[in-house]
Design a protein around this motif. Structure first.
Motif, PDB file in Angstrom:
ATOM      1  N   LEU A  22      96.384  37.465  55.592  1.00 37.68           N
ATOM      2  CA  LEU A  22      95.747  38.773  55.761  1.00 37.68           C
ATOM      3  C   LEU A  22      94.227  38.632  55.791  1.00 37.68           C
ATOM      4  N   SER A  23      93.706  37.751  54.930  1.00 33.71           N
ATOM      5  CA  SER A  23      92.259  37.532  54.905  1.00 33.71           C
ATOM      6  C   SER A  23      91.778  36.920  56.215  1.00 33.71           C
ATOM      7  N   SER A  25      93.250  37.211  59.100  1.00 32.47           N
ATOM      8  CA  SER A  25      93.363  38.236  60.147  1.00 32.47           C
ATOM      9  C   SER A  25      92.146  39.162  60.111  1.00 32.47           C
ATOM     10  N   ARG A  26      91.642  39.440  58.913  1.00 33.25           N
ATOM     11  CA  ARG A  26      90.451  40.278  58.805  1.00 33.25           C
ATOM     12  C   ARG A  26      89.235  39.558  59.378  1.00 33.25           C
ATOM     13  N   THR A  60      93.779  45.586  55.298  1.00 34.09           N
ATOM     14  CA  THR A  60      93.989  44.177  54.950  1.00 34.09           C
ATOM     15  C   THR A  60      93.114  43.776  53.767  1.00 34.09           C
ATOM     16  N   ASP A  61      91.917  44.358  53.667  1.00 31.16           N
ATOM     17  CA  ASP A  61      91.022  44.060  52.548  1.00 31.16           C
ATOM     18  C   ASP A  61      91.643  44.504  51.232  1.00 31.16           C
ATOM     19  N   ASP A  64      95.316  42.249  50.660  1.00 33.00           N
ATOM     20  CA  ASP A  64      95.333  40.821  50.362  1.00 33.00           C
ATOM     21  C   ASP A  64      95.274  40.557  48.856  1.00 33.00           C
TER      22      ASP A  64
END
Length: 199
Positions: A22-23, A25-26, A60-61, A64
């Motif tokens: 997720l990180s 992807s951000r 996502t922030d 995660d």
């Protein structure tokens, strides 16, 4: 937001955890914000695309760290990825405001430059003093991040209203950056779980 553990060696397998993916992807989505900001001719469509991407980044922030704690997958790598994303994120926001909604910051650009300068000065100070940029998230930092997220959504949907609350956002940001810089200057090491200058 992920919590830093004591490990300093990273492996490829660490990237395969859900929180770290997720990180990552951000980190990919943030520079991709340049597409609606500069490469889309239809301004209305560009605003909508930017808004969707921006909300995904915010989700996502939040997810995660929440998932990392739930699955017991907090890591130093995850915390570093989170900090890297923040370092890219703030300049992108300034660029977007300049491109699409300069009236929101009209007359306040000096504050934006000072706040950005203070942020990067803090990062440089941390790197020089501790050998790496310390990873921690104070209450002030979380407050500023949440305020900035909702401010940007408002700026996209209602620029006139956003311009009225922009000085409040700057005040929150300055208090946060000055607090964290003071922590850097007065501590021999920084506890990643520190909540404020009073800890």
């Amino acid at each position: 937001l992920q919590v830093m553990s004591k490990e300093s060696n990273f492996t490829l397998d660490q990237l395969k955890t859900i929180p770290n993916m997720l990180s990552v992807s951000r980190l990919l989505l943030i520079p991709a914000l340049a597409i609606p900001s500069f490469l889309m001719a239809d301004e209305s469509q560009a605003r909508n695309v930017f808004l969707i991407m921006f909300i995904l980044i915010g989700i996502t922030d939040k997810l995660d760290g929440t998932i990392a704690r739930y699955l017991n997958q907090t890591s130093h790598l995850g915390a570093k990825l989170d900090t890297m994303a923040d370092m890219v994120f703030y300049p992108v926001i300034s660029i977007w405001l300049y491109r699409f909604a300069p009236q929101v910051v009209d007359g306040w650009w000096t504050l934006v430059y000072l706040l950005a300068g203070l942020y990067f000065a803090k990062m440089i100070l941390g790197k020089i003093k501790f050998g790496e940029i310390p990873v921690f998230h104070t209450i002030g930092g979380k407050t500023f991040a949440a305020s900035l997220f909702f401010f940007m959504v408002i700026a996209i949907l209602s620029p006139d209203y956003a311009s009225k609350i922009f000085p409040v956002l700057c005040f929150i940001g300055f208090v946060n950056q000055l607090e964290e810089m003071y922590i850097f200057m007065t501590r021999d090491k920084v506890d990643e779980n520190i909540k404020s200058v009073f800890d």
